[in-house]
Design an enzyme around this catalytic site. Structure first.
Site, mmCIF file in Angstrom:
data_model
loop_
_atom_site.group_PDB
_atom_site.id
_atom_site.type_symbol
_atom_site.label_atom_id
_atom_site.label_comp_id
_atom_site.label_asym_id
_atom_site.label_seq_id
_atom_site.Cartn_x
_atom_site.Cartn_y
_atom_site.Cartn_z
ATOM 1 N N GLU A 270 0.708 -1.307 0.080
ATOM 2 C CA GLU A 270 0.138 -0.043 -0.022
ATOM 3 C C GLU A 270 0.805 1.116 -0.079
ATOM 4 O O GLU A 270 1.944 1.359 0.654
ATOM 5 C CB GLU A 270 -0.920 -0.152 1.412
ATOM 6 C CG GLU A 270 -1.575 1.200 1.392
ATOM 7 C CD GLU A 270 -2.673 1.655 0.807
ATOM 8 O OE1 GLU A 270 -2.609 2.071 -0.354
ATOM 9 O OE2 GLU A 270 -3.771 1.011 0.943
ATOM 10 N N HIS B 20 -0.995 4.573 -0.420
ATOM 11 C CA HIS B 20 -1.675 5.683 0.008
ATOM 12 C C HIS B 20 -1.460 6.981 -0.687
ATOM 13 O O HIS B 20 -1.576 8.028 -0.158
ATOM 14 C CB HIS B 20 -1.467 5.863 1.708
ATOM 15 C CG HIS B 20 -2.123 4.872 2.521
ATOM 16 N ND1 HIS B 20 -1.476 4.252 3.623
ATOM 17 C CD2 HIS B 20 -3.448 4.470 2.566
ATOM 18 C CE1 HIS B 20 -2.210 3.487 4.073
ATOM 19 N NE2 HIS B 20 -3.489 3.424 3.497
ATOM 20 N N GLU C 276 -0.199 -0.565 -4.565
ATOM 21 C CA GLU C 276 -1.780 -0.064 -4.610
ATOM 22 C C GLU C 276 -1.374 1.478 -4.281
ATOM 23 O O GLU C 276 -0.450 2.077 -3.454
ATOM 24 C CB GLU C 276 -2.245 -0.614 -3.467
ATOM 25 C CG GLU C 276 -3.677 0.034 -3.168
ATOM 26 C CD GLU C 276 -4.511 -0.592 -1.876
ATOM 27 O OE1 GLU C 276 -5.400 0.170 -1.365
ATOM 28 O OE2 GLU C 276 -4.419 -1.741 -1.782
ATOM 29 N N GLU D 52 -9.985 3.469 -5.233
ATOM 30 C CA GLU D 52 -10.906 3.520 -4.072
ATOM 31 C C GLU D 52 -11.230 4.715 -3.829
ATOM 32 O O GLU D 52 -12.126 5.097 -2.921
ATOM 33 C CB GLU D 52 -10.003 2.994 -2.731
ATOM 34 C CG GLU D 52 -8.529 4.003 -2.632
ATOM 35 C CD GLU D 52 -7.936 3.758 -1.083
ATOM 36 O OE1 GLU D 52 -7.856 4.677 -0.471
ATOM 37 O OE2 GLU D 52 -7.151 2.547 -1.519
ATOM 38 N N HIS E 50 -12.094 -1.991 -2.102
ATOM 39 C CA HIS E 50 -11.221 -1.206 -0.781
ATOM 40 C C HIS E 50 -12.469 -1.441 0.213
ATOM 41 O O HIS E 50 -13.759 -1.373 0.304
ATOM 42 C CB HIS E 50 -11.032 0.163 -1.340
ATOM 43 C CG HIS E 50 -10.565 0.933 0.020
ATOM 44 N ND1 HIS E 50 -11.328 1.801 0.828
ATOM 45 C CD2 HIS E 50 -9.365 1.086 0.474
ATOM 46 C CE1 HIS E 50 -10.437 2.361 1.777
ATOM 47 N NE2 HIS E 50 -9.508 1.837 1.415
#
Length: 380
Positions: free
Chosen positions: A185, A187, A211, A237, A287
């Site tokens: 991830e 972010h 991600e 997401e 998500h």
């Protein structure tokens, strides 16, 4: 049948205040949904009530008509509050017919759903800690783990920070072995150039995906990264329109879409996003960083769509009291979610238990502050 009232309940989860919606009908059937926002609580709760003129008095079984009314009422937009109301309508529809929501969506495509764990690394940003926490999570039966090793990085990384991040991934990989999938991830943290550099460095660890390496609403930037790195990129997401999924997946370099049921228009929007992904020979990996209720909602959708890859799950790593605030939550067994059979969503809220965990103005995950990974816990 008509909707006669709606109530909201806020539960002070340590890193994200959860917002729940409950609709009441004149026939005594109720429905529940979730309207949690990542960094906003009170605006989402207030919006549920402000939207009442657009759904009170309507038949909740006409889910699409109610959603269309709210969308047009908000000048052709979606909101988290709308999604919570929409989910509650599906719940009522299923209960009124005595069938689970997945049955209304076309029935089961699969007997169970593979899940990956998130939230398991609550503690110091240290390779040894991550390795130990990863092993504990694998011992719970999970065969896939997602984590953000990048601290509070924003756009670029200093050399020492980059080295630490890669050492964290290396420690996890060495601890769990090659048979466990790692999902890295980011972010939305990085510039295109930094994301490309990291994507090449991460290839050594054979991750399932990288991600949201760049601002995920910047479709062109995501495509630029995906076209230059040797590992799969997943994103979506933060999308609040179906057109964004069409643009991203139409590039043919991204084939893992991550719709969020609270942003893309509820259960109906998730099904539509899955259809768009299917048209591009792509998968969805929804998500799901909310409460156990949202996990149930995603499970109903995931049971019915043909192109589900894997489902995010925090249920076993949330505060220990999180399953006491509702009944009917799903269970993860040997890395898979068991699909529920109760009518509607199958979840009831325990209002007395929820009242023990009120809203907290510090219950937010500040992803660009040092130490965000620790996620303080409220004891019950």
């Amino acid at each position: 049948m008509k909707i006669i009232d709606a109530k909201t309940f806020v539960v002070g989860n340590p890193w994200k205040n959860w917002v729940f919606v409950k609709l009441y009908t004149d026939e005594g059937i109720t429905g529940v949904g979730e309207a949690t926002g990542g960094l906003q609580t009170k605006p989402n709760e207030a919006s549920v009530h402000e939207l009442k003129p657009l759904y009170i008095g309507k038949d909740p079984r006409n889910v699409h008509e109610i959603m269309d009314s709210m969308r047009k009422g908000l000048f052709l937009g979606y909101s988290t509050a709308m999604s919570g109301i929409e989910q509650a309508c599906w719940d009522i529809l299923g209960k009124s017919l005595g069938v689970p929501v997945w049955r209304l969506l076309g029935g089961k495509m699969r007997p169970r759903i593979r899940a990956y764990a998130n939230g398991w690394y609550r503690g110091p940003r240290d390779p040894a800690f991550f390795a130990e926490a990863a092993l504990r999570t694998v011992e719970m039966g999970y065969t896939a783990l997602k984590f953000d090793p990048f601290g509070n990085a924003y756009r670029f990384m200093e050399r020492d920070e980059e080295r630490l991040s890669l050492n964290i991934v290396r420690a996890v990989r060495e601890a769990v072995g090659e048979s466990v999938d790692l999902l890295i991830e980011a972010h939305d943290r990085f510039s295109v150039s930094t994301a490309v550099k990291l994507g090449h460095a991460l290839a050594e660890f054979n991750p399932m995906w990288f991600e949201t390496p760049v601002m995920s609403t910047d479709v062109e930037a995501t495509i630029a990264v995906a076209s230059q790195v040797p590992i799969p990129v997943a994103s979506g997401e933060r999308f609040d329109s179906l057109a964004q999924f069409s643009r991203l997946l139409g590039s043919k370099v991204v084939s893992i879409a991550q719709p969020e049921v609270l942003k893309i228009g509820g259960i109906s929007g998730m099904v539509k996003a899955a259809a768009i992904a299917e048209s591009h020979e792509s998968f969805i990996a929804p998500h799901n960083a909310q409460s156990p209720l949202c996990t149930v909602i995603n499970t109903h959708v995931g049971a019915a769509v043909p192109n589900l890859l894997i489902q995010e799950c925090f249920d076993d790593t949330n505060a220990e009291w999180s399953r006491r605030i509702m009944t009917g939550t799903v269970q993860v067994k040997d890395g898979y979610i068991e699909i529920p059979d109760d009518p509607g969503l199958g979840v009831d809220l325990n209002e007395e238990e929820m009242s023990k965990y009120p809203y907290g103005d510090q219950n937010f995950l500040r992803l660009f502050e040092a130490g965000w990974e620790k996620r303080r816990e409220i004891k019950g």
